[in-house]
Design a protein around this motif. Structure first.
Motif, PDB file in Angstrom:
ATOM      1  N   UNK A 142       0.809  -1.218   0.000  1.00  0.00           N
ATOM      2  CA  UNK A 142       0.000   0.000   0.000  1.00  0.00           C
ATOM      3  C   UNK A 142       0.841   1.266   0.000  1.00  0.00           C
ATOM      4  N   UNK A 143       0.196   2.331  -0.469  1.00  0.00           N
ATOM      5  CA  UNK A 143       0.794   3.659  -0.395  1.00  0.00           C
ATOM      6  C   UNK A 143      -0.227   4.579   0.273  1.00  0.00           C
ATOM      7  N   UNK A 144       0.267   5.497   1.104  1.00  0.00           N
ATOM      8  CA  UNK A 144      -0.627   6.471   1.747  1.00  0.00           C
ATOM      9  C   UNK A 144      -0.870   7.654   0.804  1.00  0.00           C
ATOM     10  N   UNK A 145      -2.139   8.011   0.652  1.00  0.00           N
ATOM     11  CA  UNK A 145      -2.472   9.225  -0.102  1.00  0.00           C
ATOM     12  C   UNK A 145      -3.437  10.047   0.752  1.00  0.00           C
ATOM     13  N   UNK A 146      -3.088  11.317   1.040  1.00  0.00           N
ATOM     14  CA  UNK A 146      -4.011  12.154   1.817  1.00  0.00           C
ATOM     15  C   UNK A 146      -5.083  12.739   0.904  1.00  0.00           C
ATOM     16  N   UNK A 182      -4.091   3.646   0.701  1.00  0.00           N
ATOM     17  CA  UNK A 182      -4.723   3.977   1.980  1.00  0.00           C
ATOM     18  C   UNK A 182      -5.021   5.470   1.932  1.00  0.00           C
ATOM     19  N   UNK A 183      -6.296   5.792   1.772  1.00  0.00           N
ATOM     20  CA  UNK A 183      -6.733   7.177   1.565  1.00  0.00           C
ATOM     21  C   UNK A 183      -7.053   7.798   2.925  1.00  0.00           C
ATOM     22  N   UNK A 184      -6.315   8.845   3.287  1.00  0.00           N
ATOM     23  CA  UNK A 184      -6.392   9.369   4.658  1.00  0.00           C
ATOM     24  C   UNK A 184      -7.097  10.719   4.718  1.00  0.00           C
ATOM     25  N   UNK A 185      -8.080  10.830   5.624  1.00  0.00           N
ATOM     26  CA  UNK A 185      -8.737  12.112   5.872  1.00  0.00           C
ATOM     27  C   UNK A 185      -8.880  12.302   7.389  1.00  0.00           C
ATOM     28  N   UNK A 186      -9.038  13.559   7.812  1.00  0.00           N
ATOM     29  CA  UNK A 186      -9.166  13.801   9.249  1.00  0.00           C
ATOM     30  C   UNK A 186     -10.572  13.486   9.738  1.00  0.00           C
ATOM     31  N   UNK A 210      -7.675  -1.338 -11.272  1.00  0.00           N
ATOM     32  CA  UNK A 210      -7.363  -2.500 -10.430  1.00  0.00           C
ATOM     33  C   UNK A 210      -6.985  -2.102  -9.001  1.00  0.00           C
ATOM     34  N   UNK A 211      -6.881  -0.812  -8.746  1.00  0.00           N
ATOM     35  CA  UNK A 211      -6.374  -0.355  -7.447  1.00  0.00           C
ATOM     36  C   UNK A 211      -7.422  -0.552  -6.343  1.00  0.00           C
ATOM     37  N   UNK A 212      -6.992  -1.139  -5.232  1.00  0.00           N
ATOM     38  CA  UNK A 212      -7.859  -1.265  -4.059  1.00  0.00           C
ATOM     39  C   UNK A 212      -7.691   0.011  -3.231  1.00  0.00           C
ATOM     40  N   UNK A 213      -8.804   0.681  -2.953  1.00  0.00           N
ATOM     41  CA  UNK A 213      -8.718   1.939  -2.198  1.00  0.00           C
ATOM     42  C   UNK A 213      -9.401   1.759  -0.840  1.00  0.00           C
ATOM     43  N   UNK A 214      -8.638   1.976   0.220  1.00  0.00           N
ATOM     44  CA  UNK A 214      -9.203   1.851   1.570  1.00  0.00           C
ATOM     45  C   UNK A 214      -9.254   3.226   2.245  1.00  0.00           C
ATOM     46  N   UNK A 215     -10.447   3.817   2.371  1.00  0.00           N
ATOM     47  CA  UNK A 215     -10.535   5.094   3.085  1.00  0.00           C
ATOM     48  C   UNK A 215     -10.361   4.887   4.595  1.00  0.00           C
ATOM     49  N   UNK A 216      -9.557   5.761   5.205  1.00  0.00           N
ATOM     50  CA  UNK A 216      -9.303   5.706   6.648  1.00  0.00           C
ATOM     51  C   UNK A 216      -9.413   7.126   7.197  1.00  0.00           C
ATOM     52  N   UNK A 217     -10.216   7.315   8.229  1.00  0.00           N
ATOM     53  CA  UNK A 217     -10.369   8.663   8.788  1.00  0.00           C
ATOM     54  C   UNK A 217     -10.131   8.619  10.297  1.00  0.00           C
ATOM     55  N   UNK A 218      -9.836   9.794  10.829  1.00  0.00           N
ATOM     56  CA  UNK A 218      -9.660   9.870  12.273  1.00  0.00           C
ATOM     57  C   UNK A 218     -11.031   9.855  12.972  1.00  0.00           C
TER      58      UNK A 218
END
Ligand SMILES: [Zn+2]
Length: 228
Positions: A111-115, A190-194, A215-223
């Motif tokens: 994975x790579x982190x993308x904000x 790994x899609x990062x938001x506050x 083909x990209x798997x996108x996992x949203x992750x928030x605080x």
């Protein structure tokens, strides 16, 4: 006469700074030597989001660290509006256990982190993107790469006639659009938001990423997310 110790002047300026501006908790402002007092940190740790995830109104499974409590909102606000940069470390520390417990290692290592990006106008006026600061810390903690360049945000007006509208109406009249401008493709993002409210921003980001990387798997992750 002996020369002063190496860190003498930095210690002296810190002591003087503490004398005139005693350190306080970043959430409740109680006198405190750490960034957060024990009480506020305890409240944040207790406000774990039930099961660590929710389904957004747009159908995305979003991993979430905290309920949007008063303490969580003040921590986000101190980072977002008051340049309280260490708040990014505390938010990342609260998100980190979620990564370990919810994402399989085989996926995590690809994975790579993308904000979630800010528009150019907003980044220029604020001076920084708080999600990039969070990703900086998460990338250091996990050793995973980050990408701040490939996903861009455009803010456009749905129509041009804004005269006579209230601020809220004008804001509602904005449409956020995202575009993948990177040349790389990733197997997992790994899609990062506050904070997430409806999930529209995360949905639009995922759509933009997968438009160019089907083909990209996108996992949203928030605080934080307001429960219910
Ligand atoms: Zn406090």
């Amino acid at each position: 006469m002996k020369p002063p110790p190496k860190n003498f002047f930095s210690h002296l300026s810190l002591e003087l700074g503490n004398l005139f501006f005693p350190p306080t908790c970043s959430i409740c402002n109680a006198p405190n030597t750490d960034f957060l007092c024990k009480h506020c940190l305890g409240l944040l740790q207790q406000s774990c989001y039930p099961h660590g995830h929710f389904i957004s109104r747009f159908g995305d499974l979003v991993f979430c660290s905290s309920r949007y409590t008063k303490e969580a909102s003040l921590l986000i606000a101190s980072l977002k509006y008051h340049r309280n940069y260490p708040a990014a470390q505390w938010i990342a520390k609260l998100i980190y256990p979620l990564l370990e417990s919810t994402i399989p290692y085989s996926r995590l290592q690809d994975s790579v982190f993308i904000p979630v990006p800010l528009s150019l106008q907003k980044k220029f006026s604020r001076g920084y993107n708080q999600c990039e600061l969070m990703v900086d810390v998460l990338s250091r903690m996990t050793g995973l790469p980050k990408d701040f360049q490939s996903l861009k945000r455009h803010t456009i007006f749905v129509d041009r006639d804004q005269i006579g509208r209230s601020r809220k109406e004008r804001e509602n009249n904005l449409s956020c659009q995202f575009e993948w401008v990177g040349r790389k493709t990733y197997p997992s993002v790994l899609l990062i938001d506050d904070i997430c409210t409806t999930g529209k921003t995360l949905f639009e980001c995922r759509q933009a990423i997968q438009k160019s990387n089907p083909q990209c798997f996108v996992q949203p992750i928030v605080f934080a997310h307001p429960e219910g």
